[in-house]
Design a protein around this motif. Structure first.
Motif, PDB file in Angstrom:
ATOM      1  N   UNK A 270      -4.865  21.100  34.120  1.00 17.98           N
ATOM      2  CA  UNK A 270      -4.492  20.074  35.080  1.00 17.98           C
ATOM      3  C   UNK A 270      -4.348  18.768  34.325  1.00 17.98           C
ATOM      4  N   UNK A 271      -3.276  18.090  34.580  1.00 14.10           N
ATOM      5  CA  UNK A 271      -3.023  16.827  33.887  1.00 14.10           C
ATOM      6  C   UNK A 271      -3.627  15.692  34.699  1.00 14.10           C
ATOM      7  N   UNK A 272      -4.383  14.851  34.012  1.00 15.51           N
ATOM      8  CA  UNK A 272      -4.988  13.712  34.690  1.00 15.51           C
ATOM      9  C   UNK A 272      -3.954  12.610  34.837  1.00 15.51           C
ATOM     10  N   UNK A 273      -3.991  11.972  35.964  1.00  9.69           N
ATOM     11  CA  UNK A 273      -3.112  10.836  36.195  1.00  9.69           C
ATOM     12  C   UNK A 273      -3.705   9.610  35.509  1.00  9.69           C
ATOM     13  N   UNK A 274      -2.853   8.765  34.973  1.00  7.80           N
ATOM     14  CA  UNK A 274      -3.324   7.497  34.412  1.00  7.80           C
ATOM     15  C   UNK A 274      -3.892   6.659  35.551  1.00  7.80           C
ATOM     16  N   UNK A 275      -4.953   5.900  35.280  1.00  9.12           N
ATOM     17  CA  UNK A 275      -5.511   5.075  36.345  1.00  9.12           C
ATOM     18  C   UNK A 275      -4.479   4.080  36.860  1.00  9.12           C
ATOM     19  N   UNK A 276      -4.505   3.834  38.142  1.00  5.96           N
ATOM     20  CA  UNK A 276      -3.560   2.898  38.737  1.00  5.96           C
ATOM     21  C   UNK A 276      -3.886   1.488  38.287  1.00  5.96           C
ATOM     22  N   UNK A 277      -2.843   0.756  37.947  1.00  2.09           N
ATOM     23  CA  UNK A 277      -3.024  -0.651  37.568  1.00  2.09           C
ATOM     24  C   UNK A 277      -2.867  -1.495  38.822  1.00  2.09           C
ATOM     25  N   UNK A 278      -3.727  -2.449  38.948  1.00  5.32           N
ATOM     26  CA  UNK A 278      -3.605  -3.320  40.105  1.00  5.32           C
ATOM     27  C   UNK A 278      -3.041  -4.664  39.663  1.00  5.32           C
ATOM     28  N   UNK A 279      -2.524  -5.379  40.590  1.00  3.31           N
ATOM     29  CA  UNK A 279      -1.989  -6.694  40.309  1.00  3.31           C
ATOM     30  C   UNK A 279      -3.133  -7.661  40.043  1.00  3.31           C
ATOM     31  N   UNK A 280      -2.923  -8.568  39.121  1.00  2.00           N
ATOM     32  CA  UNK A 280      -3.927  -9.596  38.840  1.00  2.00           C
ATOM     33  C   UNK A 280      -3.978 -10.613  39.973  1.00  2.00           C
ATOM     34  N   UNK A 281      -2.834 -10.882  40.607  1.00  2.00           N
ATOM     35  CA  UNK A 281      -2.752 -11.867  41.681  1.00  2.00           C
ATOM     36  C   UNK A 281      -2.700 -11.150  43.016  1.00  2.00           C
ATOM     37  N   UNK A 282      -3.404 -11.713  43.999  1.00  2.00           N
ATOM     38  CA  UNK A 282      -3.352 -11.134  45.329  1.00  2.00           C
ATOM     39  C   UNK A 282      -3.557 -12.226  46.371  1.00  2.00           C
ATOM     40  N   UNK A 283      -3.108 -11.930  47.575  1.00  2.00           N
ATOM     41  CA  UNK A 283      -3.143 -12.897  48.664  1.00  2.00           C
ATOM     42  C   UNK A 283      -4.041 -12.380  49.782  1.00  2.00           C
ATOM     43  N   UNK A 284      -4.860 -13.268  50.312  1.00  2.00           N
ATOM     44  CA  UNK A 284      -5.712 -12.952  51.456  1.00  2.00           C
ATOM     45  C   UNK A 284      -5.588 -14.104  52.446  1.00  2.00           C
ATOM     46  N   UNK A 285      -5.092 -13.804  53.626  1.00  2.00           N
ATOM     47  CA  UNK A 285      -4.947 -14.809  54.687  1.00  2.00           C
ATOM     48  C   UNK A 285      -4.215 -16.063  54.211  1.00  2.00           C
ATOM     49  N   UNK A 286      -3.144 -15.874  53.451  1.00  2.00           N
ATOM     50  CA  UNK A 286      -2.336 -16.992  53.009  1.00  2.00           C
ATOM     51  C   UNK A 286      -2.876 -17.749  51.808  1.00  2.00           C
ATOM     52  N   UNK A 287      -3.999 -17.315  51.252  1.00  2.00           N
ATOM     53  CA  UNK A 287      -4.575 -17.955  50.075  1.00  2.00           C
ATOM     54  C   UNK A 287      -4.473 -16.999  48.897  1.00  2.00           C
ATOM     55  N   UNK A 288      -4.223 -17.549  47.696  1.00  2.00           N
ATOM     56  CA  UNK A 288      -3.999 -16.736  46.504  1.00  2.00           C
ATOM     57  C   UNK A 288      -5.206 -16.744  45.592  1.00  2.00           C
ATOM     58  N   UNK A 289      -5.448 -15.602  44.958  1.00  2.00           N
ATOM     59  CA  UNK A 289      -6.560 -15.400  44.035  1.00  2.00           C
ATOM     60  C   UNK A 289      -6.028 -14.687  42.794  1.00  2.00           C
ATOM     61  N   UNK A 290      -6.808 -14.750  41.707  1.00  2.00           N
ATOM     62  CA  UNK A 290      -6.494 -13.892  40.566  1.00  2.00           C
ATOM     63  C   UNK A 290      -7.779 -13.237  40.073  1.00  2.00           C
ATOM     64  N   UNK A 291      -7.626 -12.019  39.573  1.00  4.98           N
ATOM     65  CA  UNK A 291      -8.760 -11.226  39.110  1.00  4.98           C
ATOM     66  C   UNK A 291      -8.953 -11.429  37.615  1.00  4.98           C
ATOM     67  N   UNK A 292     -10.219 -11.466  37.196  1.00  5.30           N
ATOM     68  CA  UNK A 292     -10.562 -11.554  35.781  1.00  5.30           C
ATOM     69  C   UNK A 292     -11.575 -10.459  35.471  1.00  5.30           C
ATOM     70  N   UNK A 293     -11.661 -10.088  34.193  1.00 10.47           N
ATOM     71  CA  UNK A 293     -12.602  -9.033  33.809  1.00 10.47           C
ATOM     72  C   UNK A 293     -14.033  -9.521  33.826  1.00 10.47           C
ATOM     73  N   UNK A 294     -14.224 -10.765  33.360  1.00 14.29           N
ATOM     74  CA  UNK A 294     -15.577 -11.308  33.282  1.00 14.29           C
ATOM     75  C   UNK A 294     -15.829 -12.205  34.484  1.00 14.29           C
ATOM     76  N   UNK A 295     -16.717 -11.786  35.350  1.00 16.11           N
ATOM     77  CA  UNK A 295     -17.084 -12.631  36.468  1.00 16.11           C
ATOM     78  C   UNK A 295     -16.263 -12.387  37.712  1.00 16.11           C
ATOM     79  N   UNK A 296     -16.514 -13.227  38.709  1.00 15.16           N
ATOM     80  CA  UNK A 296     -15.824 -13.041  39.994  1.00 15.16           C
ATOM     81  C   UNK A 296     -14.369 -13.474  39.918  1.00 15.16           C
ATOM     82  N   UNK A 297     -13.587 -12.995  40.866  1.00 19.94           N
ATOM     83  CA  UNK A 297     -12.195 -13.418  40.970  1.00 19.94           C
ATOM     84  C   UNK A 297     -12.150 -14.917  41.237  1.00 19.94           C
ATOM     85  N   UNK A 298     -11.037 -15.545  40.883  1.00 22.58           N
ATOM     86  CA  UNK A 298     -10.893 -16.988  41.011  1.00 22.58           C
ATOM     87  C   UNK A 298      -9.952 -17.319  42.167  1.00 22.58           C
ATOM     88  N   UNK A 299     -10.280 -18.370  42.906  1.00 24.76           N
ATOM     89  CA  UNK A 299      -9.458 -18.813  44.007  1.00 24.76           C
ATOM     90  C   UNK A 299     -10.334 -19.387  45.092  1.00 24.76           C
TER      91      UNK A 299
END
Length: 80
Positions: free
Chosen positions: A7-36
């Protein structure tokens, strides 16, 4: 390397670094909490650029004095 019946393993899904929640934008970082939140995706991009510059400066400051990085391969360094 796979056998034909493995069985071939699927590569892990990449997520977007930027995302929107209720009209506000955030970005994800590896170290620490997301920023926004930021008012726009462009503002989040600008904040990410600033964050990266700050992180690189902090890493440079913490690097031991005299430590250098070479772009040559180890084999070239051994010969020279």
């Amino acid at each position: 390397m796979y056998r034909y019946d493995d069985e071939k393993e699927q590569a892990p899904a990449r997520s977007e670094r930027f995302y929107e929640v209720d009209g506000e934008w955030f970005f994800a970082v590896r170290k620490g909490p997301d920023r926004g939140p930021f008012v726009s995706k462009e503002a989040a991009h600008a904040a990410l650029r600033t964050y990266i510059v700050e992180q690189l400066a902090e890493e440079k400051h913490r690097r031991p004095a005299g430590r250098r990085f070479f772009l040559r391969s180890l084999s070239e360094r051994e010969e020279g």
